[in-house]
Design an enzyme around this catalytic site. Structure first.
Site, PDB file in Angstrom:
ATOM      1  N   LYS A  45       0.851  -1.203   0.000  1.00  0.00           N
ATOM      2  CA  LYS A  45       0.000   0.000   0.000  1.00  0.00           C
ATOM      3  C   LYS A  45       0.883   1.249   0.000  1.00  0.00           C
ATOM      4  O   LYS A  45       2.095   1.157   0.220  1.00  0.00           O
ATOM      5  CB  LYS A  45      -0.921  -0.026   1.228  1.00  0.00           C
ATOM      6  CG  LYS A  45      -0.190   0.077   2.555  1.00  0.00           C
ATOM      7  CD  LYS A  45      -1.090  -0.294   3.729  1.00  0.00           C
ATOM      8  CE  LYS A  45      -0.349  -0.155   5.039  1.00  0.00           C
ATOM      9  NZ  LYS A  45      -1.067  -0.761   6.161  1.00  0.00           N
ATOM     10  N   ARG A 147     -10.117   0.147  15.366  1.00  0.00           N
ATOM     11  CA  ARG A 147     -10.165   0.900  14.112  1.00  0.00           C
ATOM     12  C   ARG A 147     -11.319   0.371  13.266  1.00  0.00           C
ATOM     13  O   ARG A 147     -12.436   0.822  13.434  1.00  0.00           O
ATOM     14  CB  ARG A 147      -8.824   0.846  13.381  1.00  0.00           C
ATOM     15  CG  ARG A 147      -8.706   1.859  12.261  1.00  0.00           C
ATOM     16  CD  ARG A 147      -7.315   1.957  11.676  1.00  0.00           C
ATOM     17  NE  ARG A 147      -6.836   0.684  11.129  1.00  0.00           N
ATOM     18  CZ  ARG A 147      -5.640   0.519  10.572  1.00  0.00           C
ATOM     19  NH1 ARG A 147      -4.791   1.541  10.505  1.00  0.00           N
ATOM     20  NH2 ARG A 147      -5.276  -0.646  10.090  1.00  0.00           N
ATOM     21  N   TYR A 276      14.129  31.602   2.600  1.00  0.00           N
ATOM     22  CA  TYR A 276      12.952  32.236   3.221  1.00  0.00           C
ATOM     23  C   TYR A 276      13.124  32.413   4.726  1.00  0.00           C
ATOM     24  O   TYR A 276      13.649  31.524   5.401  1.00  0.00           O
ATOM     25  CB  TYR A 276      11.731  31.335   3.045  1.00  0.00           C
ATOM     26  CG  TYR A 276      11.176  31.267   1.646  1.00  0.00           C
ATOM     27  CD1 TYR A 276      10.713  32.407   0.987  1.00  0.00           C
ATOM     28  CD2 TYR A 276      11.061  30.038   1.006  1.00  0.00           C
ATOM     29  CE1 TYR A 276      10.181  32.311  -0.288  1.00  0.00           C
ATOM     30  CE2 TYR A 276      10.524  29.940  -0.263  1.00  0.00           C
ATOM     31  CZ  TYR A 276      10.085  31.083  -0.906  1.00  0.00           C
ATOM     32  OH  TYR A 276       9.549  30.983  -2.159  1.00  0.00           O
ATOM     33  N   MET A 324       9.776  24.698  -1.531  1.00  0.00           N
ATOM     34  CA  MET A 324       8.899  23.698  -2.139  1.00  0.00           C
ATOM     35  C   MET A 324       9.678  22.723  -3.016  1.00  0.00           C
ATOM     36  O   MET A 324       9.497  21.514  -2.931  1.00  0.00           O
ATOM     37  CB  MET A 324       7.818  24.417  -2.956  1.00  0.00           C
ATOM     38  CG  MET A 324       6.701  23.531  -3.406  1.00  0.00           C
ATOM     39  SD  MET A 324       5.503  24.442  -4.379  1.00  0.00           S
ATOM     40  CE  MET A 324       4.682  25.420  -3.130  1.00  0.00           C
TER      41      MET A 324
END
Ligand SMILES: *Cc1c(COP(=O)(O)O)cnc(C)c1O
Length: 383
Positions: A45, A147, A276, A324
């Site tokens: 997964k 869960r 930044y 980013m």
């Protein structure tokens, strides 16, 4: 001027090296912890924990792995064309709101689905009624995870309904541990006791064609009594213990190494701020290298001014905020930093200063999250 049209967003310059042999060795080492007839379910997964689901399935499909577990039907669809030997187990429980064609697809393809409610079974039974297909169902029994399992008393009813329904097959009964990765295993053993009680009361042990399973990686390694008919290993296949372990019972080797090139080198005078927010100021004449990777690629913003990388054998510091898609490293002490040189961002070594455990510590998270964040657009290169 030539106009390039790119079909995919894959970034060839960001390279996740996937070492097949390490993956195969990890699976082998995990399998030998279990009795020889124990089935092995490789959990793929979340894009195979960030390693690339297609790449990982391609490596493992030729082996004696028995199942691939995926999170959703979408991942099952994605790998189904690649797999013929293994069964696919979809971990998200079937719901009474599922699109009908999803259920039909699962039944037709003999994918194994999880179920944890009688409403979902009614829905499935109605939908498949009169069809020649049988849906393989694994009942997720609640023993303490809290869960998406079904309480034992309800689970017994659900199993009886599955047995009565001509279009469903009880392919599995399982539970999931909440704390198998912790030092204190008392809660995990309580869950195991509850599961064993359930199996005994409902005469499920040794039942033909029903696979009993419980163990995730940590339980596979630490709780042999939890192996039953199959183990479900995720993080350990990729070379990590759920959390760093002293004297582990099994040798695991990290499967992925993430690298990116230096794309620029510049000098900054002492007293110059970087990136930044000016969170870093040079204290000397500094040579900085630009790396075209940032938090949008899965390299956490909180690594600013803390994380290390490797340039050859040299450890270098990340300086200033991680942007980013860019960040800077201090290469002042490196003899000849050159454009194109590859920097190791995530190392395939447990003890490395830029290993996954070190990064997980910095981000105050677990190794799973560091790995799964490596973006799908990073180029996976299989060795
Ligand atoms: C993700 C998952 C696993 C694998 O857990 P690891 O700790 O990565 O081995 C096993 N079982 C279920 C139900 C899961 O959701």
């Amino acid at each position: 001027m030539k106009i390039y049209r790119q079909q995919s967003l894959i970034r060839p310059d960001l390279q996740a090296h996937i070492y097949s042999q390490a993956l195969l060795n990890n699976v082998h080492n995990l399998k030998i912890l279990c009795p020889a007839d124990t089935k092995f379910c490789g959990v793929v997964k979340a894009n195979a924990y960030g390693h690339g689901i297609s790449e990982v399935v391609n490596i493992l499909k030729k082996t004696d792995v028995d199942f691939f577990a995926v999170a959703s039907i979408y991942e099952a669809i994605h790998i189904s064309q690649m797999v013929d030997k293994q069964s696919i187990l979809i971990l998200e429980p079937v719901s009474a709101n599922a699109p009908p064609d999803h259920i039909l697809l699962c039944a037709k393809n003999r994918w194994h689905c999880v179920i944890s409610s009688t409403e979902a079974l009614d829905f499935v039974a109605k939908l498949l009624s009169g069809q020649k297909h049988k849906l393989n169902l694994h009942v997720n029994v609640e023993t303490g995870m809290g869960r998406c399992g079904i309480e034992p008393a309800q689970a017994a009813i659900l199993i009886a309904q599955i047995d009565r329904c001509p279009n469903t097959n009880l392919a599995g009964v399982y539970t999931h541990f909440a704390t198998a990765d912790e030092q204190d295993l008392s809660y995990a053993y309580r869950q195991l006791d509850a599961f064993n009680d359930f199996l005994r009361k409902n005469r499920l042990v040794g039942r033909k064609d029903t696979i009993i399973h419980a163990a995730n990686s940590a339980a596979t390694i630490k709780i042999p009594e939890s192996h039953f008919d199959m183990v479900r290993c995720g993080i350990s296949m990729y070379g990590y213990y759920s959390r760093p372990m002293n004297n582990p019972a099994v040798k695991l080797t990290p499967v992925m190494k993430l690298q990116a090139p230096i794309v620029g080198v510049k000098t900054l005078p002492a007293g110059h701020s970087v990136s930044y927010g000016r969170s870093f100021t040079t204290t000397r004449n500094t040579t900085a290298a630009i790396i075209p990777l940032g938090y949008a690629d899965g390299y956490w913003r909180c690594f600013a001014n803390k994380a290390k990388m490797l340039l050859g054998n040299n450890v270098v510091n990340v300086i200033g905020r991680v942007s980013m898609d860019q960040l800077l490293i201090d290469v002042t002490d490196i003899e000849e930093p050159t454009i194109g040189q590859m920097v190791t961002i995530i190392d395939n070594n447990h003890e490395s200063p830029c290993g996954v455990y070190a990064l997980a510590d910095l981000a105050e998270t677990i190794c799973y999250e560091i790995l799964t964040c490596v973006h799908a657009h990073v180029n996976r290169i299989v060795h």
